[in-house]
Write an enzyme that holds these catalytic residues in place. Structure first.
Site, short mmCIF file in Angstrom:
data_model
loop_
_atom_site.label_atom_id
_atom_site.label_comp_id
_atom_site.label_asym_id
_atom_site.label_seq_id
_atom_site.Cartn_x
_atom_site.Cartn_y
_atom_site.Cartn_z
N VAL A 156 0.84 -1.20 0.00
CA VAL A 156 0.00 0.00 0.00
C VAL A 156 0.87 1.25 0.00
O VAL A 156 0.61 2.22 -0.73
CB VAL A 156 -0.93 0.01 1.23
CG1 VAL A 156 -1.80 1.27 1.24
CG2 VAL A 156 -1.80 -1.24 1.26
N GLU A 157 1.92 1.22 0.83
CA GLU A 157 2.74 2.42 1.02
C GLU A 157 3.60 2.74 -0.19
O GLU A 157 3.69 3.90 -0.61
CB GLU A 157 3.64 2.23 2.26
CG GLU A 157 2.91 2.36 3.58
CD GLU A 157 2.50 3.80 3.86
OE1 GLU A 157 3.08 4.72 3.26
OE2 GLU A 157 1.58 4.01 4.67
N SER A 158 4.28 1.75 -0.73
CA SER A 158 5.32 2.03 -1.72
C SER A 158 5.37 1.04 -2.87
O SER A 158 6.27 1.14 -3.72
CB SER A 158 6.69 2.03 -1.02
OG SER A 158 6.95 0.72 -0.52
N TYR B 221 -7.23 3.77 2.43
CA TYR B 221 -5.95 3.18 2.83
C TYR B 221 -6.13 1.83 3.52
O TYR B 221 -5.53 0.82 3.13
CB TYR B 221 -5.24 4.18 3.75
CG TYR B 221 -3.89 3.77 4.27
CD1 TYR B 221 -2.73 4.00 3.52
CD2 TYR B 221 -3.75 3.20 5.53
CE1 TYR B 221 -1.48 3.66 4.01
CE2 TYR B 221 -2.51 2.85 6.03
CZ TYR B 221 -1.37 3.09 5.26
OH TYR B 221 -0.14 2.75 5.75
#
Length: 529
Positions: A126-128, A232
């Protein structure tokens, strides 16, 4: 040399600031490569490895599923939208999960040791998208997307040599520390902890208080949170659901060996990365991907002096390091200081910074004395060798072809901002920042070269370029202040003392300058001052 297999503990926090005061950490937007892939481009052929048998002992995905701790039975439109997107783009999902192979075992291992839900090991998707070089619009960096202030809180240091927010082991331990603190803050509610990781603990606490005052439920699904945060948490749940049953969603999941991918080797001091890759018998790209915190061609001189290498290369690498002569670890140039030199100009000439030269040569300030020698570090191989250094990654991104656009170069002048430059060339601020590996809030330096990919005609582009390149040498009238010297002024404006004397006839014949005296300087705006 000592070898430590995939274990690391982060030391205490760098500040006493409350975790609730830490600001949001926005996730990175997908890279150009990732979005092209999601839109149908072919994925490069993966490196061939021996097949992994689908047993608990050999497939890491099975181990990860066994440690799930979130409620994945929940169904709503927010989760369904995210899951459907991943299911429609199986190549994207395969790309990011395959990219995780270097890092996932370590993350799973650390989360297990803390008795945390193993869905958290999927959060870097999700983040990167498991890109260790990801950099977001919110100035967040690394696989866990730490912003500078939160990175500082957890002791992730940033220097010219490295950015520890990208360090695989340190950032993982920092992220898990942070998530555990947030979970404790919200009485073990991991969905609220995840929301806080993205939006900030204070934002989530305020949303909870607002619902309490209105008599509404205070679980994540009923809170009014920023738009990015409302998607998110569902993204992570959707990913975890697909990993739990990839066949149900027709998403291929490449098996990953349930064993450490890397080992940590103590290098005993600073070392050139090209030299290290040669000793470890791996490509320099592989070395950078395992050690993405390093910005330059070498490890940091300040340590800690460790490198991650594939676990099967660690012993041979350690042996080769022990046999390497000390003078072959780094390449050094010796520069004899000449009259009129200043540290800033010497640093630019050798593609380094005054701070690095001060540190290596034990200088208290920028004052240098003619006749003495400076020790200057430099790459042992050509700059094209260090393909994933910060400089190379910036050049690759700036020169990446954009369909229907023409590339221009803009040299930053005094007073320039990304917003003003974007208006001049009629491009978006986010676009301009992304083309230059920046975030919209990053500061600019005078003399910095930006790539601008404009949709304008050749005539428009020429006019814009002419405006940006005009007055590259600017006349500056400088009033001497108390404590000034010719050397200090030369260093500040990146010119030489001899230049100042030649531009100012009254100074040429005198040894000292006086406060209030007016000097004429001709400053090249390509240089930083």
């Amino acid at each position: 040399m000592a070898i430590l297999v995939s274990l690391g503990v982060l030391s205490g926090c760098a500040t006493h600031r409350s975790v609730d005061e830490l600001p949001p950490m926005p996730a990175a937007e997908p890279s150009v490569d990732d979005m092209d892939l999601a839109n149908g481009m072919d994925e490069p052929a993966p490196v061939e490895t021996a097949p992994v048998a689908a047993t608990d002992n050999e497939d890491l995905w099975i181990r990860l599923r066994a440690g799930y701790g979130l409620d994945l039975s929940v169904e709503n439109d927010r989760i369904r939208v995210q899951r459907d997107w991943y299911a429609r783009h199986p190549k994207y999902f395969q790309r990011v999960t395959t990219r995780s192979e270097r890092y996932l075992h370590y993350i799973v291992e650390q989360a297990e040791q803390r008795d945390m839900p193993l869905e958290l090991a999927l959060l870097p998707i999700v983040e990167s998208a498991f890109d260790p070089f990801a950099y977001s619009h919110g100035r967040a960096a690394g696989p866990w997307q730490f912003i500078p202030s939160t990175g500082d809180y957890f002791g992730l240091h940033r220097t010219w040599w490295e950015d520890q927010r990208r360090d695989v082991m340190k950032s993982t331990n920092a992220a898990l520390d942070y998530l555990q603190k947030l979970a404790n803050r919200f009485d073990g509610d991991w969905l609220l902890a995840l929301a806080s990781y993205n939006a900030g603990g204070g934002t989530v606490s305020r949303a909870i208080r607002k619902n309490e005052e209105a008599g509404k439920p205070t679980d994540f699904w009923n809170l009014k949170l920023p738009r990015e945060t409302t998607a998110y948490v569902p993204k992570l749940i959707a990913i975890a659901q697909i990993v739990k049953d990839p066949e149900a969603y027709n998403v291929p999941l490449q098996p990953i060996r349930n064993e450490p991918y890397f080992a940590q080797v103590n290098t005993g001091g600073q070392i050139d990365l090209a030299q290290a890759a040669k000793l470890a018998d791996i490509s320099i790209e592989e070395l950078y991907l395992l050690n993405p915190s390093y910005n330059r061609w070498a490890t940091s001189p300040d340590g800690p002096h460790n490198l991650l290498v594939p676990v099967d290369r660690a012993e041979a690498f350690s042996t080769a390091l022990a046999e390497l002569p000390a003078d072959q670890r780094m390449q050094w140039a010796r520069y004899e200081i000449r009259p009129g030199d200043n540290l800033g100009a010497i640093a630019r000439r050798y593609r380094t910074t005054p701070e690095v030269l001060r540190s290596i040569n034990h200088l208290k300030n920028n004052t240098i004395i003619a006749g003495r020698t400076l020790l200057i570090p430099g790459p042992a191989a050509g700059k094209d060798t260090y393909t994933l250094s910060a400089e190379s990654r910036l050049a690759d991104n700036q020169n990446r072809q954009r369909d229907g656009r023409q590339k221009l170069s803009h040299t930053v002048r005094s007073g320039d901002t990304l917003w003003e430059i974007s208006r001049q060339y009629k491009v978006g601020v986010k676009e301009l920042a992304r083309w230059n590996n920046m975030a919209p809030g990053d500061s600019l330096k005078i003399g910095q070269t930006l790539a601008v990919w404009t949709k304008g005609s050749s005539a428009t582009a020429t006019a814009a370029t002419s405006r940006s390149d005009s007055n590259m040498v600017r006349q500056v009238r400088y009033s001497v202040r108390n404590g000034d010297s010719l050397y200090a002024i030369a260093d500040r404006f990146n010119v030489s003392v001899n230049d100042i004397r030649s531009w100012n006839s009254k100074v040429a014949s005198k040894r000292y300058i006086q406060p209030g005296q007016r000097l004429t300087l001709y400053v090249d705006i390509h240089q930083s001052y």
